[in-house]
Design an enzyme around this catalytic site. Structure first.
Site, PDB file in Angstrom:
ATOM      1  N   ASP A  12      14.725 -45.408  95.910  1.00 59.84           N
ATOM      2  CA  ASP A  12      14.122 -46.469  96.732  1.00 59.84           C
ATOM      3  C   ASP A  12      13.428 -47.547  95.900  1.00 59.84           C
ATOM      4  O   ASP A  12      12.457 -48.153  96.353  1.00 59.84           O
ATOM      5  CB  ASP A  12      13.102 -45.897  97.736  1.00 59.84           C
ATOM      6  CG  ASP A  12      13.688 -44.779  98.564  1.00 59.84           C
ATOM      7  OD1 ASP A  12      14.857 -44.906  98.967  1.00 59.84           O
ATOM      8  OD2 ASP A  12      12.987 -43.779  98.797  1.00 59.84           O
ATOM      9  N   GLU A  13      13.903 -47.790  94.698  1.00 51.03           N
ATOM     10  CA  GLU A  13      13.249 -48.778  93.831  1.00 51.03           C
ATOM     11  C   GLU A  13      13.639 -50.202  94.185  1.00 51.03           C
ATOM     12  O   GLU A  13      13.079 -51.165  93.637  1.00 51.03           O
ATOM     13  CB  GLU A  13      13.618 -48.525  92.351  1.00 51.03           C
ATOM     14  CG  GLU A  13      13.185 -47.189  91.786  1.00 51.03           C
ATOM     15  CD  GLU A  13      14.250 -46.120  91.968  1.00 51.03           C
ATOM     16  OE1 GLU A  13      15.247 -46.385  92.663  1.00 51.03           O
ATOM     17  OE2 GLU A  13      14.081 -45.018  91.423  1.00 51.03           O
ATOM     18  N   GLY A  14      14.615 -50.351  95.070  1.00 46.02           N
ATOM     19  CA  GLY A  14      15.105 -51.688  95.402  1.00 46.02           C
ATOM     20  C   GLY A  14      16.409 -51.974  94.668  1.00 46.02           C
ATOM     21  O   GLY A  14      16.724 -53.121  94.345  1.00 46.02           O
ATOM     22  N   LYS A  15      17.198 -50.913  94.449  1.00 39.76           N
ATOM     23  CA  LYS A  15      18.450 -51.081  93.711  1.00 39.76           C
ATOM     24  C   LYS A  15      19.440 -51.953  94.462  1.00 39.76           C
ATOM     25  O   LYS A  15      20.180 -52.715  93.860  1.00 39.76           O
ATOM     26  CB  LYS A  15      19.082 -49.714  93.423  1.00 39.76           C
ATOM     27  CG  LYS A  15      18.307 -48.906  92.402  1.00 39.76           C
ATOM     28  CD  LYS A  15      18.973 -47.573  92.117  1.00 39.76           C
ATOM     29  CE  LYS A  15      18.952 -46.638  93.300  1.00 39.76           C
ATOM     30  NZ  LYS A  15      17.633 -46.128  93.666  1.00 39.76           N
ATOM     31  N   ASN A  37      23.226 -40.065 101.241  1.00 38.81           N
ATOM     32  CA  ASN A  37      21.771 -39.885 101.167  1.00 38.81           C
ATOM     33  C   ASN A  37      21.115 -41.173 100.667  1.00 38.81           C
ATOM     34  O   ASN A  37      19.941 -41.418 100.905  1.00 38.81           O
ATOM     35  CB  ASN A  37      21.387 -38.699 100.261  1.00 38.81           C
ATOM     36  CG  ASN A  37      22.082 -38.699  98.914  1.00 38.81           C
ATOM     37  OD1 ASN A  37      23.013 -39.466  98.702  1.00 38.81           O
ATOM     38  ND2 ASN A  37      21.649 -37.846  98.019  1.00 38.81           N
ATOM     39  N   GLY A  39      20.372 -45.216 100.458  1.00 42.10           N
ATOM     40  CA  GLY A  39      20.258 -46.287 101.447  1.00 42.10           C
ATOM     41  C   GLY A  39      19.905 -47.558 100.709  1.00 42.10           C
ATOM     42  O   GLY A  39      18.760 -47.765 100.342  1.00 42.10           O
ATOM     43  N   HIS A  40      20.899 -48.367 100.419  1.00 38.88           N
ATOM     44  CA  HIS A  40      20.663 -49.587  99.659  1.00 38.88           C
ATOM     45  C   HIS A  40      20.591 -50.778 100.613  1.00 38.88           C
ATOM     46  O   HIS A  40      21.586 -51.155 101.226  1.00 38.88           O
ATOM     47  CB  HIS A  40      21.741 -49.770  98.584  1.00 38.88           C
ATOM     48  CG  HIS A  40      21.659 -48.725  97.514  1.00 38.88           C
ATOM     49  ND1 HIS A  40      22.572 -48.584  96.513  1.00 38.88           N
ATOM     50  CD2 HIS A  40      20.728 -47.752  97.302  1.00 38.88           C
ATOM     51  CE1 HIS A  40      22.223 -47.568  95.726  1.00 38.88           C
ATOM     52  NE2 HIS A  40      21.103 -47.060  96.199  1.00 38.88           N
ATOM     53  N   ARG A 140      33.946 -24.542  92.738  1.00 39.03           N
ATOM     54  CA  ARG A 140      35.408 -24.731  92.715  1.00 39.03           C
ATOM     55  C   ARG A 140      36.066 -24.402  94.058  1.00 39.03           C
ATOM     56  O   ARG A 140      37.161 -23.871  94.129  1.00 39.03           O
ATOM     57  CB  ARG A 140      36.035 -23.924  91.566  1.00 39.03           C
ATOM     58  CG  ARG A 140      35.630 -24.496  90.228  1.00 39.03           C
ATOM     59  CD  ARG A 140      35.600 -23.503  89.144  1.00 39.03           C
ATOM     60  NE  ARG A 140      34.552 -22.529  89.331  1.00 39.03           N
ATOM     61  CZ  ARG A 140      34.291 -21.558  88.475  1.00 39.03           C
ATOM     62  NH1 ARG A 140      35.015 -21.426  87.398  1.00 39.03           N
ATOM     63  NH2 ARG A 140      33.312 -20.710  88.707  1.00 39.03           N
ATOM     64  N   GLN A 220      19.777 -42.986  94.150  1.00 44.36           N
ATOM     65  CA  GLN A 220      18.587 -42.178  93.894  1.00 44.36           C
ATOM     66  C   GLN A 220      17.905 -42.657  92.592  1.00 44.36           C
ATOM     67  O   GLN A 220      18.009 -43.825  92.268  1.00 44.36           O
ATOM     68  CB  GLN A 220      18.919 -40.669  93.834  1.00 44.36           C
ATOM     69  CG  GLN A 220      19.269 -40.064  95.184  1.00 44.36           C
ATOM     70  CD  GLN A 220      20.696 -40.303  95.613  1.00 44.36           C
ATOM     71  OE1 GLN A 220      21.617 -40.122  94.842  1.00 44.36           O
ATOM     72  NE2 GLN A 220      20.904 -40.701  96.836  1.00 44.36           N
ATOM     73  N   LEU A 328       6.672 -56.707  93.390  1.00 48.66           N
ATOM     74  CA  LEU A 328       5.385 -57.120  92.812  1.00 48.66           C
ATOM     75  C   LEU A 328       4.501 -57.726  93.897  1.00 48.66           C
ATOM     76  O   LEU A 328       3.294 -57.516  93.929  1.00 48.66           O
ATOM     77  CB  LEU A 328       5.624 -58.147  91.689  1.00 48.66           C
ATOM     78  CG  LEU A 328       4.363 -58.572  90.943  1.00 48.66           C
ATOM     79  CD1 LEU A 328       3.869 -57.459  90.014  1.00 48.66           C
ATOM     80  CD2 LEU A 328       4.580 -59.853  90.148  1.00 48.66           C
TER      81      LEU A 328
HETATM   82  P1  IMP Z   1      19.285 -34.684  99.265  1.00 47.99           P
HETATM   83  O1  IMP Z   1      19.787 -35.662  98.267  1.00 47.99           O
HETATM   84  O2  IMP Z   1      19.550 -35.062 100.685  1.00 47.99           O
HETATM   85  O3  IMP Z   1      19.713 -33.283  98.962  1.00 47.99           O
HETATM   86  O4  IMP Z   1      17.676 -34.646  99.164  1.00 47.99           O
HETATM   87  C1  IMP Z   1      17.002 -34.117  98.033  1.00 47.99           C
HETATM   88  C2  IMP Z   1      15.752 -34.920  97.716  1.00 47.99           C
HETATM   89  O5  IMP Z   1      16.119 -36.205  97.241  1.00 47.99           O
HETATM   90  C3  IMP Z   1      14.839 -35.168  98.919  1.00 47.99           C
HETATM   91  O6  IMP Z   1      13.504 -35.172  98.482  1.00 47.99           O
HETATM   92  C4  IMP Z   1      15.231 -36.561  99.378  1.00 47.99           C
HETATM   93  O7  IMP Z   1      14.190 -37.208 100.053  1.00 47.99           O
HETATM   94  C5  IMP Z   1      15.523 -37.209  98.050  1.00 47.99           C
HETATM   95  N1  IMP Z   1      16.480 -38.328  98.144  1.00 47.99           N
HETATM   96  C6  IMP Z   1      17.807 -38.242  98.271  1.00 47.99           C
HETATM   97  N2  IMP Z   1      18.361 -39.459  98.313  1.00 47.99           N
HETATM   98  C7  IMP Z   1      17.356 -40.327  98.205  1.00 47.99           C
HETATM   99  C8  IMP Z   1      17.304 -41.757  98.139  1.00 47.99           C
HETATM  100  O8  IMP Z   1      18.304 -42.459  98.188  1.00 47.99           O
HETATM  101  N3  IMP Z   1      16.065 -42.296  98.020  1.00 47.99           N
HETATM  102  C9  IMP Z   1      14.942 -41.536  97.925  1.00 47.99           C
HETATM  103  N4  IMP Z   1      14.948 -40.212  97.955  1.00 47.99           N
HETATM  104  C10 IMP Z   1      16.146 -39.609  98.092  1.00 47.99           C
END
Ligand code: IMP
Length: 422
Positions: A12-15, A37, A39-40, A140, A220, A328
Site C-alpha cells: 500500500d505504498e502507492g505503487k 490480494n 490493490g493498485h 506440485r 505487496q 508527503l
Molecule cells: P494474503 O496475501 O491474502 O495471504 O495476506 C497475507 C498478509 O499480507 C495479510 O496481512 C494481508 O493484509 C497482507 N497483504 C496482502 N496483500 C496486500 C497488499 O496488497 N497490501 C497490503 N497488505 C497486503
C-alpha cells in the site's frame, strides 16, 4: 532501460500511482508475483480505478502488459477486471498472461479462511486464496493457466485437488465445494482469456533481446515477503527482488534500475508486529488524512511514523537505487513529525539500528525516534521541488542521509500531476 518498482514497506505504498506515472515510455509492464490480494489505485481521466491483477501499465497506450508465471491468477477475477477496464473505453488487446501461472480455485479461497484456524497465530489474510494457491505450487499440485485451455485435462486435475481438499474441509466442519459448481464458469473464462495465454518467459526474453524496455511492477512490499518479511505475518510470495526473476523467467541482466516506493509514514494491514505504530487521536488523524483503508478489503489500515530501521533493511536487501516518496502531503498539518531511527529491546534495554524480521525480536522492539518540526503548509499544489517547505526538505534530507539512498520523486497527492521530481 528496465526498471523495477518495488514496495519498501508492508504494501500500500502507492505503487499504482508510481507505476502509472513511470510507465510512460516503457514498452512492457510486468506483474511478477502476488495475485488479486494487491490493490493498485489509479486515477484514469479523474476516475478512480483499483487494479488487482492487471498491470498498472494497462492505461498507457502502446504498452504491452504481462502477467508473469509468478502471479497466482483467479481467472474469474481477471475476466471481471478486464471488463471493468473495457467499460472505461480501453480495448485490451495488449495483455499477455503466462501459461505457467498457477490458478486460484474457489477451494483455495475457502481454505484461506479455514487455515487461519490452523496456525499458531492469525495472519489476517485478504481471504483471496493466495496462500493456499502458492502452497499447491510448492506442493506440485497446482493447476496452471495452460491446463485451463483443455477441458478434460482441467477437469481431471481440478477434481483430484478438489476431492483432496474437501476431506480437509470436512475435518473442520466446513461446507464442501463441488467442482461442478464452478467448472462452467472457469471454462467460460478460459474462452475469454485464451488469446492472451502464452509463454511469457519466451516473450519477455525475446522483447528484452530486441532492446524493448520493461517496467516490473511489484505487488505487496518487502516486509510481506515470505522469506525476508515479518514471518509468519507475510504473504506467500516474494515481493523482493528475487521474485522478479523466478516470476518472469528473465535473468538478472534484465534489471537495470530499482526504485523503492515508501510512504512518508508507515501503514500495515492485518496482524503482526509494527514497532512505529500509533494509536489514539494521532492514529485516527493520520488514517483519516491518508484515507488509509484497504483498496482490496476496505479494512482500516494500522498507521505509524516512518520506520527508518525497517526502510534501510528493505533498501539494503533489494539494492534499491532511489526512493519514490509518496503521500508527503498527508503530513502537511502535523505540528511535529517523527521517524524511528533505532529499536530498544524492552527486556535488555539494548539499542540497535539493525532490522531483524523475526517476529519475536520485533515484538520486543521499542521504537526510538527523532522528531522533526512540521511544515504546516499545503504541499498538494507544488510542482517544483524548490517550492517544498524547508521543514519538509529537511525531513526528506534526513531520510536520504539515514538510508544512504536519494529520494528521486516525491508525491503530494493522487493526481498524476501531483508528482515532483527532485
Ligand atoms: P494474503 O496475501 O491474502 O495471504 O495476506 C497475507 C498478509 O499480507 C495479510 O496481512 C494481508 O493484509 C497482507 N497483504 C496482502 N496483500 C496486500 C497488499 O496488497 N497490501 C497490503 N497488505 C497486503
Amino acid at each position: 532501460m528496465n526498471l523495477l518498482v518495488l514496495g519498501l514497506q508492508w504494501g500500500d505504498e502507492g505503487k499504482g500511482k508510481a507505476i502509472d506515472y513511470l510507465a510512460e515510455g516503457f514498452d512492457l509492464v510486468v506483474r511478477y508475483q502476488g495475485g488479486h490480494n494487491a490493490g493498485h489505485t489509479i486515477y484514469y481521466q479523474d476516475q478512480k480505478m483499483v487494479l488487482h491483477l492487471l498491470p498498472s501499465g494497462i492505461f498507457t497506450p502502446g504498452t504491452l502488459s504481462v502477467i508473469g508465471n509468478g502471479v497466482v491468477v483467479n481467472p474469474l477475477q481477471l475476466v471481471n477486471e478486464i471488463k471493468e477496464v473495457e467499460a472505461l473505453g480501453i480495448h485490451l488487446d495488449n495483455l499477455a498472461i503466462s501459461h505457467l501461472a498457477p490458478l486460484i480455485l474457489p477451494i483455495h479461497q475457502h481454505l484461506d479462511i479455514i487455515f487461519e484456524q490452523s496456525r499458531y497465530v492469525k495472519i489476517g489474510t485478504t481471504r483471496r486464496g493466495i496462500g493456499p494457491a502458492y502452497e499447491d505450487l510448492a506442493g506440485r499440485r497446482a493447476v496452471l493457466m495452460a491446463d485451463l485451455l483443455d477441458k478434460d485435462r482441467f477437469y481431471q486435475r481440478v477434481k483430484i485437488l478438489n476431492d483432496y481438499y474437501n476431506k480437509i474441509i470436512r475435518l473442520y466442519g466446513g461446507e464442501e465445494i463441488a467442482v461442478e459448481s464452478y467448472l462452467d464458469q472457469y471454462l467460460e473464462a478460459a474462452v475469454a482469456l485464451r488469446p492472451m495465454i502464452t509463454n511469457t518467459s519466451e516473450l519477455l526474453n525475446r522483447y528484452s533481446g530486441d532492446g524493448k524496455s520493461i517496467l516490473f511492477e511489484g505487488a505487496q512490499g518487502v516486509l510481506l515477503d515470505i522469506n525476508h518479511g515479518t514471518y509468519p505475518f507475510v504473504t506467500s510470495s516474494n515481493p523482493t527482488i528475487g521474485g522478479v526473476f523466478t516470476g518472469t523467467g528473465l535473468s538478472h541482466k534484465a534489471m537495470h534500475k530499482i526504485i523503492g516506493i515508501s510512504k512518508a509514514y508507515t501503514t500495515r494491514v492485518g496482524e503482526g508486529p509494527f514497532p512505529s505504530e500509533l494509536s489514539g487521536d494521532e492514529a485516527e488523524f493520520l488514517r483519516a488524512k491518508g484515507n488509509e483503508y484497504g483498496a482490496t478489503t476496505g479494512r482500516p489500515r494500522r498507521v505509524g511514523w516512518l520506520d527508518l530501521v525497517a526502510l534501510k533493511y528493505a533498501i539494503t536487501i533489494n539494492g534499491i537505487d532511489s526512493i519514490f516518496l509518496t503521500k508527503l502531503d498527508v503530513l502537511d498539518e502535523f505540528e511535529e513529525i517523527k521517524a524511528v531511527t533505532a529499536y530498544r529491546n524492552c527486556d535488555t534495554g539494548e539499542e540497535t539500528s539493525i532490522f531483524d524480521p523475526y517476529c519475536v525480536a520485533l515484538e520486543q522492539a521499542h521504537p526510538v525516534g527523532k522528531s522533526f518540526p512540521g511544515w504546516q503548509t499545503d504541499t498538494g499544489g507544488i510542482q517544483d521541488f524548490k517550492d517544498i517547505p524547508l521543514a519538509a526538505k529537511e525531513y526528506i534530507a534526513f531520510i536520504e542521509e539515514y538510508t544512504g539512498v536519494p529520494v528521486e520523486i516525491v508525491s503530494v497527492g493522487t493526481g498524476r500531476k501531483q508528482t515532483i521530481r527532485k
